[in-house]
Design a protein around this motif. Structure first.
Motif: not given
Ligand code: FAD
Length: 388
Positions: A8-9, A14, A32-33, A117, A144, A146, A150, A266
């Motif tokens: 995530v990220g 990441g 990735e958001e 996300r 994680g 992110d 986080s 994070a």
């Protein structure tokens, strides 16, 4: 969707973690958001030569400038010149840097989903909002990466970082005295508990600061920094970029459990002396990716990640935190005294010889083993006397 490892990220941590998971045989997805990698930028882009190597970046394609030293300004205006032996750091285009790291992940076989996300997880089921649509992904392991807020950390119940600094930065036309030197500004007026900076490149500079939380907004200190006599003499007005961001300091007691590991910001893997997170994040991300791949094959548990990253950088981060706390407590008069102590020719030589922005503990140990250490010990207080 089903993957061995879901990262995530899509920041540097990441990208590095996903590359190492895939290279170690795990089917890997990175989410990735944002709609594009490397944007928005929340960084000065000052990165040491060692950090570039750690990120396995060849050549100097993102380098906007090479830095060979620094001027540090005491609150009373005294200037301390810190000379490096060679190029100490690069000023990089962070957006291009992040994208290049992601390209390496893709080349290693990582699948990437942008505009996706992470919203939560339960055991091996990761929930995401992808292009506005709710989806579930089956993940053997979740990394994680992110950043400081986080969601993976919150969702897994792992503890967060111990402290946050708030930072603000602009990019503006600037005419520095020496375009190969970073300028550092200290004092309660411009950056309580941390420092301000001007990092020049191509007739511009990234001018900003980070500070410990307090009553006044960080924008107040940015305006004060722009009124600093050194900055006013070089700043040519107008602003082309504006960055606001937080910097986590002080890694938590636990960064892994069950099928989750945290990495990068994070996990608070950030140098507390400079706020730089790319170098330490990259070192830990490689370990995270490798251990995640081994864990899904049943050849390791996440405890291996915890042990290995702490043994690689834990001591440097802990010493950095002690230095950060001690320096943060110095008032303006003490800072003036400290900087004039560092301004002695033999100390300046030691800084040139042993100064390493990624490993400041080396220089501090050297200074503390010198013959004239009384003043330093007095300034840093009891913390240092018990440290070494
Ligand atoms: C003002 C400022 C200046 C700095 N200057 C420097 C510097 O000069 N040198 C240096 O080394 N470091 C610097 N840093 C620190 C550096 O930017 C970070 O340490 C680094 O970016 C951390 O990398 P990361 O991959 O851990 O996290 P990030 O780069 O923050 O990446 C996290 C990614 O996760 C994504 N994300 C977040 N939540 C979710 C979610 N729920 N679902 C999916 N994706 C999500 C984000 O969009 C982001 O792309 C600076 C920081 C600030 C604030």
């Amino acid at each position: 969707m089903k993957y061995d490892v879901v990262v995530v990220g899509g920041g540097p941590a990441g990208a590095m973690a996903s590359k190492y998971a895939a290279r170690n045989g795990a089917s890997t997805l990175l989410i990735e958001e944002h709609a594009s990698i490397g944007s928005p930028v929340q960084c000065t882009g000052l990165i040491s030569t060692a950090a570039l190597r750690e990120c396995e970046i060849e050549g100097e394609s993102f380098a906007l400038n090479k830095m060979k030293g620094a001027y540090v300004y005491a609150p009373d205006g005294t200037e301390l010149e810190v000379k490096g032996k060679d190029v100490m750091a690069y000023v990089i285009d962070r957006k291009m840097f992040d994208r290049s790291l992601i390209e390496q992940s893709i080349d290693s076989g990582v699948d990437i989903l942008i505009k996706t996300r992470f919203t939560g997880m339960e055991k091996n089921r990761v929930s995401v909002l992808s292009n506005g649509e709710r989806k579930e992904i089956h993940a053997g392991m979740v990394i994680g990466a992110d950043g400081l807020q986080s969601a993976v950390c919150r969702s897994s119940g792992l503890p967060g970082c111990k402290k946050f600094l708030s930072g603000m930065q602009i990019e503006a036309p600037y005419a520095p005295e020496n375009p190969e030197y970073v300028e550092i500004f200290t004092g309660q007026d411009v950056a309580p508990g941390f420092f301000g900076w001007a990092v020049p490149f191509n007739g511009m500079a990234r001018i900003g600061l980070a500070r410990t939380p307090g009553d006044k907004p960080v924008s107040h200190y940015l305006e004060k920094l722009l009124e600093h006599p050194v900055v006013t003499s070089r700043y040519r007005g107008s602003r082309t970029e504006h960055v606001v961001g937080g910097i986590p300091l002080g890694y938590p007691d636990k960064t892994a459990k069950d099928n989750v590991v945290l990495v990068g910001d994070a996990a608070g893997q950030v140098k507390p002396t400079s706020g730089g997170g790319i170098y330490m994040g990259a070192i830990c991300a490689k370990i995270a990716g490798e251990v995640a791949a081994k864990t899904v094959r049943g050849e390791a548990t996440v405890d291996e990640y915890e042990k290995r990253w702490r043994s690689a950088v834990g001591r440097e981060l802990s010493i950095g935190m002690m230095i950060h706390k001690s320096l943060g407590k110095l008032g303006d008069n003490d800072l003036n005294e400290f900087i004039s102590y560092l301004n002695q020719p033999e100390i300046r030589n030691a800084i040139t010889e042993y100064g390493d922005i990624d490993h400041p503990s080396v220089l501090f140990r050297k200074l503390l083993s010198g013959s004239d250490k009384k003043q330093l010990i007095r300034l840093f207080g009891v913390v240092f006397r018990t440290l070494f």
